[in-house]
Design a protein around this motif. Structure first.
Motif, PDB file in Angstrom:
ATOM      1  N   PHE A   4      24.395  -7.573  55.255  1.00 26.31           N
ATOM      2  CA  PHE A   4      23.537  -8.192  54.250  1.00 26.31           C
ATOM      3  C   PHE A   4      22.884  -7.128  53.376  1.00 26.31           C
ATOM      4  CE2 PHE A   4      19.188  -9.540  53.153  1.00 26.31           C
ATOM      5  CZ  PHE A   4      19.389 -10.769  52.556  1.00 26.31           C
ATOM      6  N   THR A   5      22.381  -6.070  54.001  1.00 27.03           N
ATOM      7  CA  THR A   5      21.679  -5.016  53.276  1.00 27.03           C
ATOM      8  C   THR A   5      22.605  -3.889  52.843  1.00 27.03           C
ATOM      9  OG1 THR A   5      19.636  -5.534  54.448  1.00 27.03           O
ATOM     10  CG2 THR A   5      19.773  -3.363  53.436  1.00 27.03           C
ATOM     11  N   TRP A  37      22.159  -6.037  47.023  1.00 23.91           N
ATOM     12  CA  TRP A  37      20.829  -6.350  46.498  1.00 23.91           C
ATOM     13  C   TRP A  37      19.871  -5.170  46.638  1.00 23.91           C
ATOM     14  CZ3 TRP A  37      16.580  -5.728  49.417  1.00 23.91           C
ATOM     15  CH2 TRP A  37      16.738  -5.734  50.811  1.00 23.91           C
ATOM     16  N   ALA A  38      19.964  -4.389  47.716  1.00 24.75           N
ATOM     17  CA  ALA A  38      19.008  -3.295  47.919  1.00 24.75           C
ATOM     18  C   ALA A  38      19.181  -2.230  46.843  1.00 24.75           C
ATOM     19  CB  ALA A  38      19.159  -2.695  49.313  1.00 24.75           C
ATOM     20  N   ASP A  39      20.425  -1.902  46.498  1.00 30.87           N
ATOM     21  CA  ASP A  39      20.659  -0.966  45.395  1.00 30.87           C
ATOM     22  C   ASP A  39      20.072  -1.530  44.098  1.00 30.87           C
ATOM     23  OD1 ASP A  39      22.147   0.441  47.268  1.00 30.87           O
ATOM     24  OD2 ASP A  39      23.864   0.746  45.937  1.00 30.87           O
ATOM     25  N   LEU A  43      20.246   2.674  55.277  1.00 26.77           N
ATOM     26  CA  LEU A  43      20.846   2.995  56.566  1.00 26.77           C
ATOM     27  C   LEU A  43      21.654   1.840  57.144  1.00 26.77           C
ATOM     28  CD1 LEU A  43      17.855   4.860  58.280  1.00 26.77           C
ATOM     29  CD2 LEU A  43      19.524   5.723  56.621  1.00 26.77           C
ATOM     30  N   ALA A  44      21.740   0.728  56.434  1.00 23.79           N
ATOM     31  CA  ALA A  44      22.387  -0.475  56.958  1.00 23.79           C
ATOM     32  C   ALA A  44      23.891  -0.267  57.124  1.00 23.79           C
ATOM     33  CB  ALA A  44      22.127  -1.651  56.029  1.00 23.79           C
ATOM     34  N   ILE A  45      24.439  -0.850  58.189  1.00 26.08           N
ATOM     35  CA  ILE A  45      25.876  -0.792  58.457  1.00 26.08           C
ATOM     36  C   ILE A  45      26.351  -2.182  58.873  1.00 26.08           C
ATOM     37  CG2 ILE A  45      27.689   0.174  59.933  1.00 26.08           C
ATOM     38  CD1 ILE A  45      26.091   2.723  60.131  1.00 26.08           C
ATOM     39  N   HIS A  52      29.403 -13.543  53.540  1.00 24.77           N
ATOM     40  CA  HIS A  52      28.597 -12.565  52.811  1.00 24.77           C
ATOM     41  C   HIS A  52      28.341 -13.046  51.389  1.00 24.77           C
ATOM     42  CE1 HIS A  52      30.730 -10.113  55.918  1.00 24.77           C
ATOM     43  NE2 HIS A  52      29.485  -9.691  56.104  1.00 24.77           N
ATOM     44  N   MET A  53      27.230 -12.617  50.827  1.00 20.40           N
ATOM     45  CA  MET A  53      26.901 -12.992  49.461  1.00 20.40           C
ATOM     46  C   MET A  53      27.856 -12.329  48.471  1.00 20.40           C
ATOM     47  SD  MET A  53      22.721 -12.774  49.522  1.00 20.40           S
ATOM     48  CE  MET A  53      22.708 -11.046  50.050  1.00 20.40           C
TER      49      MET A  53
END
Length: 254
Positions: free
Chosen positions: A13-14, A31-33, A49-51, A172-173
């Motif tokens: 998600f992240t 979305w985080a970017d 750091l999301a994986i 996933h989005m």
């Protein structure tokens, strides 16, 4: 509100899965970017750091302390959905670990953004798990309240009923979904921005046979591999490193 050090934690998600961009690490944006691009200024850095595929306890074990070491003033974290999809879980154990992790982040001085999971009630694939997701989400809301975290209540974002906000894997989005989530995060933070929803393509008109063919292709291309990973104990994130492992200036969209 001005932020200087934003660290994003979590799973696919992240990480940004479903929002392809081959110019970026792991081939995704997310979305985080998009949020980091809005927050960017002369004294702003960002790490992600999301994986993909990570469950809650590995996220806590692998990502919390590296995030704290960066002295962030803003942290986002999304975790738990990969656990809820498993056949058996102990939701109380998960929430206890999540609660401690959020306490660690807020205790280190960060403003924390948390998320509930999406409401799968309209999904023919995951709808049977709606009750379990509802219980998990209510416990997440309690954790957010207890620690004064900012909550983005994904469960209540009804526009995600539109399948055009989802990638072809139905898990996933899509790029439009990630843009919508970036807007939701910025709004929850009270940050002025000019992001707008992406323009959506017209919905295709499918015959019954076309729908059957599309469902069979989805099962072959996405559902089958997902089930195989569950049975073999492997993850889509095996062998992947965090996209942006250290705080750095934001990479602008191309």
């Amino acid at each position: 509100m001005t932020f200087h050090r934003f660290v994003a934690l979590g799973d696919s998600f992240t990480e940004g899965v479903g929002d392809p961009d081959e110019t970026r690490p792991n081939g995704v944006r997310g979305w985080a970017d998009r949020v980091a691009e809005v927050l960017a200024g002369d004294d702003f850095t960002y790490a992600n750091l999301a994986i993909r595929g990570r469950k809650l306890l590995p996220i806590v074990d692998e990502q919390i302390e590296p995030a704290v070491a960066m002295s962030p003033d803003l942290v986002s974290i999304y975790a738990g959905a990969n656990d809820v999809l498993r056949p058996r879980i102990d939701v109380d154990v998960l929430i206890e670990a999540y609660d401690a992790a959020i306490g660690r982040l807020t205790g280190a001085g960060a403003l924390v953004v948390m998320f509930t999971a999406y409401d799968p009630g309209g999904s023919p694939v995951f709808g049977a798990l709606r009750g379990r997701f509802a219980i998990y989400n209510e416990l997440v809301r309690e954790v957010a309240d207890r620690h004064g975290a900012t909550l983005v209540d994904f469960w209540r974002l009804r526009d995600y009923r539109d399948d055009r906000l989802w990638d072809g894997d139905k898990m996933h989005m899509s790029a439009a979904g990630h843009q919508r989530m970036a807007i939701a995060v910025l709004d929850a933070l009270g940050v002025d921005h000019d992001l707008a929803p992406l323009r959506l393509d017209e919905r295709p008109v499918l015959s019954a046979s076309d729908r059957r063919a599309a469902n069979l292709e989805w099962a072959r291309s996405h559902a089958g591999p997902w089930v195989k990973r569950r049975l073999t104990g492997t993850s889509s994130g095996d062998g992947l490193a965090p996209r942006w492992p250290q705080l750095a200036p934001v990479v602008a969209a191309g």
